[in-house]
Design an enzyme around this catalytic site. Sequence first.
Site, PDB file in Angstrom:
ATOM      1  N   ASP A   1       0.865  -1.182   0.000  1.00 32.44           N
ATOM      2  CA  ASP A   1       0.000   0.000   0.000  1.00 32.44           C
ATOM      3  C   ASP A   1       0.897   1.225   0.000  1.00 32.44           C
ATOM      4  O   ASP A   1       2.008   1.193   0.547  1.00 32.44           O
ATOM      5  CB  ASP A   1      -0.900   0.015   1.233  1.00 32.44           C
ATOM      6  CG  ASP A   1      -1.967  -1.064   1.204  1.00 32.44           C
ATOM      7  OD1 ASP A   1      -2.446  -1.393   0.109  1.00 32.44           O
ATOM      8  OD2 ASP A   1      -2.325  -1.578   2.283  1.00 32.44           O
TER       9      ASP A   1
ATOM     10  N   ASP B   1      -6.821  -1.459  -4.630  1.00 27.98           N
ATOM     11  CA  ASP B   1      -7.855  -1.110  -3.656  1.00 27.98           C
ATOM     12  C   ASP B   1      -8.808  -0.064  -4.224  1.00 27.98           C
ATOM     13  O   ASP B   1     -10.035  -0.165  -4.077  1.00 27.98           O
ATOM     14  CB  ASP B   1      -7.238  -0.554  -2.369  1.00 27.98           C
ATOM     15  CG  ASP B   1      -6.392  -1.557  -1.622  1.00 27.98           C
ATOM     16  OD1 ASP B   1      -6.585  -2.773  -1.800  1.00 27.98           O
ATOM     17  OD2 ASP B   1      -5.511  -1.110  -0.845  1.00 27.98           O
TER      18      ASP B   1
END
Length: 183
Positions: free
Chosen positions: A123, A137
């Site tokens: 991330d 995401d």
Amino acid sequence: MRGTAGRLALVYGTATLIVAVDQLTKLVVVRTLGGRPPLRLVGSFVELRYTTNSGGAFSLFTGAPYFFAVMALVVTGAIMWSARRARGWPVLLALGLLLGGAIGNLLDRLFRGELPLRGEVVDFVKVGPWPVFNVADSCIVVGGLLLAFLLGRAEPAGQGGDHGSATPDRSDAGTGPRSSPRA
């Protein structure tokens, strides 16, 4: 969009593009931000920072990596099955976004760990109070919201006409004038 081949091309083409962008951005982030402080783009509100996540969205259930890997496989299969039956390019685009996001994060779980399916998702985007996320995401969220919106607008089976529309229902055309209800 005509035919199964065209529908599948839109879904799989979108998914392929998403996976490529997702994996490329993660590769760049790992190489350039790993071990470094966050790169501030808009003060501390928008940052690029390298982090990993072994759990699900918002780092929930970090002790269950196999669960998320299996769920990604199930979701991938369900999207592939649904894509063969879906109609309309907006729905197909939403399915492509969902498929690309699911595969992008699944690849991390497969290859970014000591054992297959035990890897961590990379991330790197931090916006305001939201947890850090990635391209996959984002596509899952956008695809899910788009699909929910589109399915929410769909007419239930057996329901004709637009609700609230000024256009009369033509299902009884030719049966004569309607009698108005009496109060």
